[in-house]
Motif scaffolding. Structure first.
Motif, PDB file in Angstrom:
ATOM      1  N   GLN A  40     -32.489  47.969  28.561  1.00  0.00           N
ATOM      2  CA  GLN A  40     -32.991  48.572  27.217  1.00  0.00           C
ATOM      3  C   GLN A  40     -33.271  50.170  27.607  1.00  0.00           C
ATOM      4  OE1 GLN A  40     -33.734  46.337  24.660  1.00  0.00           O
ATOM      5  NE2 GLN A  40     -34.063  47.930  23.055  1.00  0.00           N
TER       6      GLN A  40
ATOM      7  N   ASN B  28     -34.275  51.558  20.670  1.00  0.00           N
ATOM      8  CA  ASN B  28     -33.314  51.019  19.888  1.00  0.00           C
ATOM      9  C   ASN B  28     -31.743  51.630  20.430  1.00  0.00           C
ATOM     10  OD1 ASN B  28     -34.372  50.095  17.449  1.00  0.00           O
ATOM     11  ND2 ASN B  28     -35.335  52.160  17.050  1.00  0.00           N
ATOM     12  N   CYS B  29     -32.028  51.609  21.827  1.00  0.00           N
ATOM     13  CA  CYS B  29     -30.676  51.835  22.427  1.00  0.00           C
ATOM     14  C   CYS B  29     -30.549  51.084  23.853  1.00  0.00           C
ATOM     15  CB  CYS B  29     -30.805  53.302  22.748  1.00  0.00           C
ATOM     16  SG  CYS B  29     -29.384  54.324  24.029  1.00  0.00           S
TER      17      CYS B  29
ATOM     18  N   ILE C 184     -27.820  50.452  27.096  1.00  0.00           N
ATOM     19  CA  ILE C 184     -26.739  50.960  27.854  1.00  0.00           C
ATOM     20  C   ILE C 184     -26.379  49.732  28.860  1.00  0.00           C
ATOM     21  CG2 ILE C 184     -26.114  52.259  29.888  1.00  0.00           C
ATOM     22  CD1 ILE C 184     -28.336  54.427  28.928  1.00  0.00           C
TER      23      ILE C 184
ATOM     24  N   THR D 140     -19.990  55.893  23.366  1.00  0.00           N
ATOM     25  CA  THR D 140     -21.012  55.844  22.675  1.00  0.00           C
ATOM     26  C   THR D 140     -21.000  55.024  21.413  1.00  0.00           C
ATOM     27  OG1 THR D 140     -22.075  58.038  23.523  1.00  0.00           O
ATOM     28  CG2 THR D 140     -23.199  57.025  21.683  1.00  0.00           C
TER      29      THR D 140
ATOM     30  N   CYS E  60     -22.478  53.097  17.700  1.00  0.00           N
ATOM     31  CA  CYS E  60     -23.674  52.835  16.746  1.00  0.00           C
ATOM     32  C   CYS E  60     -23.231  51.557  16.056  1.00  0.00           C
ATOM     33  CB  CYS E  60     -23.768  53.909  15.871  1.00  0.00           C
ATOM     34  SG  CYS E  60     -25.174  53.717  14.492  1.00  0.00           S
TER      35      CYS E  60
ATOM     36  N   THR F 171     -22.791  53.210  26.021  1.00  0.00           N
ATOM     37  CA  THR F 171     -24.163  53.576  25.204  1.00  0.00           C
ATOM     38  C   THR F 171     -24.380  53.191  23.663  1.00  0.00           C
ATOM     39  OG1 THR F 171     -24.560  55.328  26.703  1.00  0.00           O
ATOM     40  CG2 THR F 171     -26.038  55.238  24.726  1.00  0.00           C
TER      41      THR F 171
ATOM     42  N   HIS G 100     -26.498  52.432  20.310  1.00  0.00           N
ATOM     43  CA  HIS G 100     -27.422  52.886  19.416  1.00  0.00           C
ATOM     44  C   HIS G 100     -27.614  51.869  18.487  1.00  0.00           C
ATOM     45  CE1 HIS G 100     -28.199  56.718  21.254  1.00  0.00           C
ATOM     46  NE2 HIS G 100     -26.936  57.025  21.588  1.00  0.00           N
TER      47      HIS G 100
ATOM     48  N   LEU H   1     -29.039  53.225  13.588  1.00  0.00           N
ATOM     49  CA  LEU H   1     -28.982  54.309  13.209  1.00  0.00           C
ATOM     50  C   LEU H   1     -28.829  54.989  11.684  1.00  0.00           C
ATOM     51  CD1 LEU H   1     -27.189  56.611  15.866  1.00  0.00           C
ATOM     52  CD2 LEU H   1     -29.664  56.090  15.735  1.00  0.00           C
TER      53      LEU H   1
END
Length: 402
Positions: A14, A18-19, A21, A71, A73, A129, A131, A134
């Motif tokens: 963590q 809110n992310c 990896i 990345t 979302c 990564t 997210h 969002l």
């Protein structure tokens, strides 16, 4: 209903509330994740794609250390019991979300192609990564800020901010109301949209700017008398959007003028005075041109800006509220033929005779804009005089018959 994808991982942590990896397996990476938040579509021909493909296929065990990662979302994340998989819940655009690949479209495309070619990717890993939750603006902000190996054109950035939304909505209404289909590229490498410059959203904006008789008015004291050498803003402000929205009803007329000019040129080069000879500068009979309305394709190439001075001359016929002084359908064809016969064709022929190309320099040639504008004023004045004389004649006839 939200869709789910499973991401096989070695580990994750963590990084923020809110992310997350994660270190993900490449050979099972889901390559059909939506690209909605990304600001451009991946291009198989780009150097970026080729470098990633070569890296993951030639030295898959070193890919993790050599690549910056992907990345994403997502709406929600759910790890499995053993923490060897992450279940990704994605809300697509049609569901009111903006989840998917924010950055790394070329990487995912390279994974897909490598799998199709049966490369052994079992040793390859990639940093991901992720997210969570969002909103659209946040996803777009990250997409815009993400470092990219190759430059992103300004049009893609404007689109990522949602600044073209009002144009998209207007065209969607036109498609439905008039049974038309438009092919417009709003961002880099957009699939399903031709690379032809006339089908670029920035070209549509130029067509509209040409009809802005309030901003470009030679009779005023403003410095901007003609839209010569106009540049498209890298950000559409609220004021600019308001101005363009007022001009949008004129877009169908501008598209019609462009389409008719191309039809006139097509007819001219199809019936040359000397067989096999094209006497028009910068008209290339070895190429083809597509226009934004998918009904229109032409068997020659032409500079994108070719039609702009002609469309701009039509602004003489507009009042301050962007309404036509004369009914457009009554004068548009005759006026275009007038410009073609008396000026524009002669200009293109003379440039070809002199061995010159017109190209984009036509949009910077103040003399062309001025000449066509004066010609339009003269045409309008003649039309108004005819209308007055016709009205007087009818009045005389009425008085006589009484």
């Amino acid at each position: 209903m939200p869709k789910t994808w499973n991401l096989k991982i070695d580990s994750y942590f963590q990084a923020a509330p809110n992310c997350i990896i994660a270190t993900a397996h490449v050979d099972t990476f889901p390559t059909d994740l939506p690209l909605e938040p990304n600001i451009r579509e991946p291009n198989r021909k780009s150097a970026t794609y080729r470098q990633i493909f070569d890296s993951v296929t030639t030295q898959p065990d070193k890919f993790f250390s050599r690549h910056s990662g992907i990345t994403l979302c997502v709406n929600k994340i759910k790890p499995n019991k053993n923490k060897t998989e992450l279940e990704l819940e994605v809300l697509e655009a049609s569901e009111g979300g903006s989840d998917g690949i924010i950055n790394g479209g070329h990487t995912v495309l390279a994974f897909e192609q490598a799998k199709n070619y049966k490369y052994d990717l079992s040793q390859a890993r990639v940093k991901v990564t992720i997210h969570i939750g969002l909103v659209e603006d946040e996803a777009k902000d990250i997409a815009l800020a993400s470092n990219t190996t190759t430059p992103v054109d300004s049009r893609s950035k404007v689109n990522a901010r949602g600044d073209y939304k009002f144009i998209k909505q207007y065209l969607a209404q036109l498609e439905k109301a008039e049974d038309r289909k438009f092919r417009i590229a709003y961002y880099q490498n957009q699939s399903g949209a031709p690379r032809n410059a006339q089908c670029n959203v920035t070209h549509l904006l130029k067509l509209l700017y040409c009809l802005d008789r309030n901003k470009y008015n030679p009779d005023s004291n403003k410095r901007t008398k003609h839209p010569a050498g106009m540049s498209i803003p890298s950000q559409i402000s609220d004021t600019e959007r308001e101005r363009l929205t007022a001009l949008l009803p004129l877009l169908t007329h501008a598209l019609w003028i462009e389409q008719r000019l191309y039809e006139i040129i097509q007819d001219h080069i199809s019936n040359p005075r000397r067989k096999g000879v094209n006497d028009l500068a910068s008209i290339d009979i070895r190429k083809t041109t597509l226009l934004p309305d998918s009904k229109y394709s032409f068997g020659f190439g032409a500079p994108t800006d070719l039609v702009l001075p002609i469309i701009a001359s039509y602004r003489v016929f507009l009042d301050q509220d962007y309404k036509w002084i004369l009914p457009f359908n009554e004068f548009a064809e005759d006026f275009l033929q007038h410009l073609w016969t008396n000026y524009f064709r002669k200009y293109l022929v003379s440039e070809k005779t002199a061995g010159n190309t017109v190209g984009t320099k036509i949009s910077r040639n103040q003399d062309i804009w001025e000449s066509l504008y004066i010609s339009a004023q003269s045409y309008l004045n003649s039309s108004l005089v005819k209308m007055v004389n016709s009205g007087n004649q009818r009045q005389k006839l009425t008085l006589t018959s009484g």
